[in-house]
Design an enzyme around this catalytic site. Structure first.
Site, PDB file in Angstrom:
ATOM      1  N   ASP A  13      -4.921 -23.636  46.486  1.00 18.00           N
ATOM      2  CA  ASP A  13      -4.463 -22.521  47.329  1.00 18.00           C
ATOM      3  C   ASP A  13      -4.292 -22.910  48.795  1.00 18.00           C
ATOM      4  OD1 ASP A  13      -4.609 -20.999  45.028  1.00 18.00           O
ATOM      5  OD2 ASP A  13      -6.650 -20.320  45.456  1.00 18.00           O
ATOM      6  N   GLU A  14      -3.968 -24.148  49.043  1.00 19.29           N
ATOM      7  CA  GLU A  14      -3.797 -24.617  50.420  1.00 19.29           C
ATOM      8  C   GLU A  14      -2.495 -24.097  51.029  1.00 19.29           C
ATOM      9  OE1 GLU A  14      -4.273 -26.567  47.810  1.00 19.29           O
ATOM     10  OE2 GLU A  14      -6.095 -27.755  48.094  1.00 19.29           O
ATOM     11  N   GLY A  15      -1.556 -23.698  50.177  1.00 21.33           N
ATOM     12  CA  GLY A  15      -0.241 -23.259  50.665  1.00 21.33           C
ATOM     13  C   GLY A  15       0.864 -24.193  50.180  1.00 21.33           C
ATOM     14  N   LYS A  16       0.607 -24.830  49.027  1.00 18.40           N
ATOM     15  CA  LYS A  16       1.570 -25.810  48.484  1.00 18.40           C
ATOM     16  C   LYS A  16       2.938 -25.171  48.233  1.00 18.40           C
ATOM     17  CE  LYS A  16      -1.407 -26.532  45.152  1.00 18.40           C
ATOM     18  NZ  LYS A  16      -2.588 -25.817  45.676  1.00 18.40           N
ATOM     19  N   LYS A  18       4.406 -22.588  49.605  1.00 15.82           N
ATOM     20  CA  LYS A  18       5.160 -22.345  50.844  1.00 15.82           C
ATOM     21  C   LYS A  18       5.812 -23.631  51.337  1.00 15.82           C
ATOM     22  CE  LYS A  18       4.882 -21.888  55.714  1.00 15.82           C
ATOM     23  NZ  LYS A  18       4.538 -21.248  56.956  1.00 15.82           N
ATOM     24  N   THR A  42       2.566 -19.243  46.213  1.00 14.31           N
ATOM     25  CA  THR A  42       3.235 -18.126  46.883  1.00 14.31           C
ATOM     26  C   THR A  42       4.320 -18.626  47.828  1.00 14.31           C
ATOM     27  OG1 THR A  42       1.055 -17.110  46.885  1.00 14.31           O
ATOM     28  CG2 THR A  42       2.776 -15.978  48.147  1.00 14.31           C
ATOM     29  N   GLN A 230      -3.348 -26.958  41.873  1.00  8.08           N
ATOM     30  CA  GLN A 230      -4.779 -27.045  42.175  1.00  8.08           C
ATOM     31  C   GLN A 230      -4.981 -27.932  43.415  1.00  8.08           C
ATOM     32  OE1 GLN A 230      -3.947 -27.575  38.459  1.00  8.08           O
ATOM     33  NE2 GLN A 230      -3.819 -25.403  38.803  1.00  8.08           N
ATOM     34  N   ARG A 311     -11.633 -15.155  47.316  1.00  9.68           N
ATOM     35  CA  ARG A 311     -11.929 -16.581  47.462  1.00  9.68           C
ATOM     36  C   ARG A 311     -13.150 -16.752  48.359  1.00  9.68           C
ATOM     37  NH1 ARG A 311      -5.728 -17.623  48.916  1.00  9.68           N
ATOM     38  NH2 ARG A 311      -4.836 -17.671  46.820  1.00  9.68           N
ATOM     39  N   LYS A 337      -2.457 -22.276  57.714  1.00  8.54           N
ATOM     40  CA  LYS A 337      -3.234 -21.078  58.046  1.00  8.54           C
ATOM     41  C   LYS A 337      -4.017 -21.200  59.352  1.00  8.54           C
ATOM     42  CE  LYS A 337      -4.010 -18.339  54.420  1.00  8.54           C
ATOM     43  NZ  LYS A 337      -4.343 -17.754  53.097  1.00  8.54           N
ATOM     44  N   ASP A 339      -3.294 -19.771  61.968  1.00  8.12           N
ATOM     45  CA  ASP A 339      -3.319 -18.415  62.542  1.00  8.12           C
ATOM     46  C   ASP A 339      -4.590 -17.662  62.170  1.00  8.12           C
ATOM     47  OD1 ASP A 339      -1.853 -18.711  59.966  1.00  8.12           O
ATOM     48  OD2 ASP A 339      -1.957 -16.521  59.950  1.00  8.12           O
ATOM     49  N   GLY A 420       1.656 -18.852  59.428  1.00  6.05           N
ATOM     50  CA  GLY A 420       1.910 -17.599  58.726  1.00  6.05           C
ATOM     51  C   GLY A 420       2.516 -17.905  57.375  1.00  6.05           C
TER      52      GLY A 420
HETATM   53  P1  GDP Z   1      -0.877 -22.625  46.750  1.00  7.71           P
HETATM   54  O1  GDP Z   1      -1.545 -22.355  45.445  1.00  7.71           O
HETATM   55  O2  GDP Z   1      -1.360 -23.888  47.375  1.00  7.71           O
HETATM   56  O3  GDP Z   1       0.616 -22.558  46.693  1.00  7.71           O
HETATM   57  O4  GDP Z   1      -1.360 -21.452  47.730  1.00  7.71           O
HETATM   58  P2  GDP Z   1      -1.440 -19.884  47.365  1.00  7.71           P
HETATM   59  O5  GDP Z   1      -0.072 -19.329  47.360  1.00  7.71           O
HETATM   60  O6  GDP Z   1      -2.284 -19.650  46.180  1.00  7.71           O
HETATM   61  O7  GDP Z   1      -2.303 -19.362  48.581  1.00  7.71           O
HETATM   62  C1  GDP Z   1      -1.896 -19.514  49.895  1.00  7.71           C
HETATM   63  C2  GDP Z   1      -1.792 -18.117  50.505  1.00  7.71           C
HETATM   64  O8  GDP Z   1      -1.695 -18.227  51.916  1.00  7.71           O
HETATM   65  C3  GDP Z   1      -0.549 -17.388  50.075  1.00  7.71           C
HETATM   66  O9  GDP Z   1      -0.808 -16.014  50.064  1.00  7.71           O
HETATM   67  C4  GDP Z   1       0.464 -17.735  51.178  1.00  7.71           C
HETATM   68  O10 GDP Z   1       1.471 -16.762  51.316  1.00  7.71           O
HETATM   69  C5  GDP Z   1      -0.432 -17.758  52.375  1.00  7.71           C
HETATM   70  N1  GDP Z   1      -0.074 -18.690  53.431  1.00  7.71           N
HETATM   71  C6  GDP Z   1       0.518 -19.915  53.358  1.00  7.71           C
HETATM   72  N2  GDP Z   1       0.584 -20.482  54.567  1.00  7.71           N
HETATM   73  C7  GDP Z   1       0.022 -19.616  55.432  1.00  7.71           C
HETATM   74  C8  GDP Z   1      -0.234 -19.646  56.832  1.00  7.71           C
HETATM   75  O11 GDP Z   1       0.038 -20.611  57.537  1.00  7.71           O
HETATM   76  N3  GDP Z   1      -0.854 -18.542  57.362  1.00  7.71           N
HETATM   77  C9  GDP Z   1      -1.208 -17.462  56.623  1.00  7.71           C
HETATM   78  N4  GDP Z   1      -1.808 -16.448  57.224  1.00  7.71           N
HETATM   79  N5  GDP Z   1      -0.968 -17.411  55.303  1.00  7.71           N
HETATM   80  C10 GDP Z   1      -0.386 -18.475  54.718  1.00  7.71           C
HETATM   81  P1  IMO Z   2      -3.227 -23.533  42.790  1.00  6.46           P
HETATM   82  O1  IMO Z   2      -2.193 -24.461  42.218  1.00  6.46           O
HETATM   83  C1  IMO Z   2      -7.419 -22.477  43.158  1.00  6.46           C
HETATM   84  C2  IMO Z   2      -9.978 -23.221  39.704  1.00  6.46           C
HETATM   85  C3  IMO Z   2     -10.527 -22.013  38.970  1.00  6.46           C
HETATM   86  C4  IMO Z   2     -11.831 -22.586  38.439  1.00  6.46           C
HETATM   87  C5  IMO Z   2     -11.447 -24.019  38.098  1.00  6.46           C
HETATM   88  C6  IMO Z   2     -11.070 -24.219  36.637  1.00  6.46           C
HETATM   89  O2  IMO Z   2      -2.775 -22.157  42.981  1.00  6.46           O
HETATM   90  O3  IMO Z   2      -3.830 -24.143  44.005  1.00  6.46           O
HETATM   91  P2  IMO Z   2      -9.041 -23.506  35.084  1.00  6.46           P
HETATM   92  O4  IMO Z   2      -8.306 -22.221  34.966  1.00  6.46           O
HETATM   93  O5  IMO Z   2      -8.204 -24.650  35.515  1.00  6.46           O
HETATM   94  O6  IMO Z   2      -9.855 -23.805  33.873  1.00  6.46           O
HETATM   95  O7  IMO Z   2     -10.128 -23.246  36.247  1.00  6.46           O
HETATM   96  O8  IMO Z   2     -10.329 -24.342  38.911  1.00  6.46           O
HETATM   97  N1  IMO Z   2      -8.505 -23.229  39.841  1.00  6.46           N
HETATM   98  C7  IMO Z   2      -7.863 -22.988  40.981  1.00  6.46           C
HETATM   99  N2  IMO Z   2      -8.339 -22.626  42.195  1.00  6.46           N
HETATM  100  N3  IMO Z   2      -6.101 -22.700  42.988  1.00  6.46           N
HETATM  101  C8  IMO Z   2      -5.612 -23.096  41.796  1.00  6.46           C
HETATM  102  O9  IMO Z   2      -4.334 -23.456  41.617  1.00  6.46           O
HETATM  103  C9  IMO Z   2      -6.510 -23.216  40.710  1.00  6.46           C
HETATM  104  N4  IMO Z   2      -6.366 -23.542  39.409  1.00  6.46           N
HETATM  105  C10 IMO Z   2      -7.599 -23.560  38.893  1.00  6.46           C
HETATM  106  O10 IMO Z   2     -10.735 -20.950  39.851  1.00  6.46           O
HETATM  107  O11 IMO Z   2     -12.775 -22.636  39.469  1.00  6.46           O
HETATM  108 MG    MG Z   3      -2.633 -20.840  44.502  1.00  6.41          MG
END
Ligand code: GDP
Ligand code: IMO
Ligand code: MG
Length: 429
Positions: A13-16, A18, A42, A230, A311, A337, A339, A420
């Site tokens: 969930d680092e923002g991949k 985006k 996202t 991940q 989270r 993030k 911001d 953002g």
């Molecule tokens: P991913 O799994 O690495 O693609 O990340 P996620 O989409 O699960 O989670 C990242 C969240 O942060 C999403 O809701 C994005 O829309 C949001 N996001 C991405 N970059 C930024 C940023 O620079 N600032 C803020 N506030 N939100 C961001």
């Molecule tokens: P993205 O690509 C954050 C976490 C789960 C759990 C562990 C194992 O959006 O960054 P699983 O469903 O793989 O058996 O779960 O890994 N997890 C993630 N956490 N972002 C993800 O993907 C994740 N995919 C799995 O919350 O702790």
């Molecule tokens: Mg994610």
């Protein structure tokens, strides 16, 4: 040409999503190489928000081919719902989404197994997304799995039934009552029916030998970006085992997940949040259980894109970031993030750990049984809204200092600062 790689350096969930979307216009092909619908990526632009689980985040650029690679595992029904969401917004997928025949299928019964195993683990549960990830990769390595290419064979249903029945026997052993269990709101029978319908739809897509496709594309001079799912700290080998996912999330996973030789790996982009989050169980040394953690969650809107779970939030962990940079061979960092840190006068950064009174910068073998005391340094916050920033030169001095401070600690340049969720809120340095 070589395959560039973008992957997460923390717990996902680092923002991949985006950033892949932002970088896509530079690439002919974007390819996912591992993971499955446990991912939630996202993408926001022009007032729209999309969350992708299986489809690569390059899908919004008509001129880019998107490949679901052999290392990915696919739930046909979830993929079909993603396609529906895109079609509803007039995003074309028919001509630019290719699926590897070698990608394994997540059966509805894999999802039941995931739930049964988690239930059995009780307090020690992984906190899985319950999308069937572990059981599907288990069947893959146990050589029981079914692949996308198999859906074209005449005896597919027979093979499906054989595997499903195996799963039902295991569920029986666990006394798991699956008839009442809901899968994303559907009972098993309904889900299974939809899953088969979705398979028919998938047949109308280009099902390819993706290793040939990718290698030919490289020979033809095409540019390719591999999109990680991940994060490095969830990697099966090097993450905080057993609180990990079941695939190789690191750069090495690109070779097996797309069928390219290590010599074909190009630039590696490592993406991290300016702080840390984790969803699910497992060690998290810098986790904040106080008001600061709540501020990060509220301002950062830190709720899972796939499961909606809150989270866990904490300060940036440099030993963990260095570990990921080492494993992935990161060339450039992208800090996301920033911001979200605006409310803080002082920002803490963990620069080492104390374990049994010893200072260390290394992640211990077993992060849960060790008492890890993060050692912090403090840097000045900027206390300004960053979300309207259009140019890096206009950013507050303290933000630039924060980036330089991290660069020095991890000895890797930061090329992008994100302020953002929108495409536009991306500052290139
Ligand atoms: P991913 O799994 O690495 O693609 O990340 P996620 O989409 O699960 O989670 C990242 C969240 O942060 C999403 O809701 C994005 O829309 C949001 N996001 C991405 N970059 C930024 C940023 O620079 N600032 C803020 N506030 N939100 C961001
Ligand atoms: P993205 O690509 C954050 C976490 C789960 C759990 C562990 C194992 O959006 O960054 P699983 O469903 O793989 O058996 O779960 O890994 N997890 C993630 N956490 N972002 C993800 O993907 C994740 N995919 C799995 O919350 O702790
Ligand atoms: Mg994610």
């Amino acid at each position: 040409m070589k395959v560039d790689v973008l992957l997460g350096l923390q717990w996902g969930d680092e923002g991949k999503g985006k950033i892949v979307d932002v970088l896509t216009p530079k690439y002919d092909i974007v390819a996912r190489f591992q993971g499955g619908p446990n991912a939630g990526h996202t993408i926001e632009f022009d007032g729209y928000k999309f969350i992708l689980h299986t489809i690569p985040s390059g899908i919004f650029n008509k001129n880019t081919i998107n490949v679901i690679g052999n290392g990915v595992i696919i739930d046909a029904y979830i993929l079909s719902k993603e396609l529906d969401n895109l079609t509803a917004k007039n995003i074309e997928t028919k001509d630019n989404l290719f699926i590897s025949k070698k990608a394994h299928l997540i059966l509805p019964s894999h999802r039941l197994l995931d739930a049964a195993y988690e239930q059995e683990k009780g307090e020690l549960k992984i906190g899985s997304t319950l999308k069937g990830i572990g059981p599907t990769y288990t069947d893959k390595t146990a050589r029981n799995g079914l692949r996308i290419g198999d859906i074209l064979s005449t005896n597919f249903k027979e093979r499906y039934d054989t595997l499903k029945n195996k799963h039902l026997q295991i569920l029986d052993y666990f006394k798991f009552d699956y008839s009442n269990h809901q899968l994303d709101g559907d009972l098993f029978d309904v889900y299974e029916k939809n899953w088969f319908k979705a398979l028919e739809r998938i047949k109308s897509y280009k099902l390819i030998d993706s290793e040939y496709f990718i290698n030919k594309a490289l020979q033809d001079g095409k540019s390719i970006l591999a999109e990680g799912a991940q994060g490095t700290l969830l990697d099966l080998e090097f993450g905080s085992y057993p609180f990990v996912t079941s695939s190789n999330t690191i750069t090495a996973g690109v070779c097996s997940g797309l069928g390219i030789s290590p010599k074909k790996v190009g630039k590696v982009f490592g993406i991290f949040k300016a702080y840390c989050t984790r969803v699910g169980s497992g060690p998290f040394p810098t986790e904040l259980m106080d008001d600061d953690g709540k501020i990060l969650r509220d301002i950062g809107n830190e709720y899972g894109s796939t499961t909606g779970r809150p989270r866990r939030c904490g300060w940036l962990d440099i030993p963990a970031l260095k570990y990921s940079i080492m494993l992935d061979g990161v060339d450039e960092l992208l800090m996301m993030k920033a911001d979200v840190l605006s409310p803080f006068d002082k920002i803490k950064v963990c620069t080492s750990y104390k374990i049994n009174n010893q200072d260390t910068e290394e992640i211990p073998f077993d992060g849960l049984s060790q008492n890890i005391e993060p050692q912090y340094e403090e840097v000045a916050g900027w206390r300004k809204d960053l979300t309207q920033l259009k140019n890096i030169d206009k950013s507050p001095e303290e933000l630039v200092s924060y980036a330089k401070y991290i660069e020095k600690l991890v000895d890797t340049p930061i090329s992008v600062i994100s302020v953002g969720p929108d495409r536009q809120q991306t500052l290139f340095r």
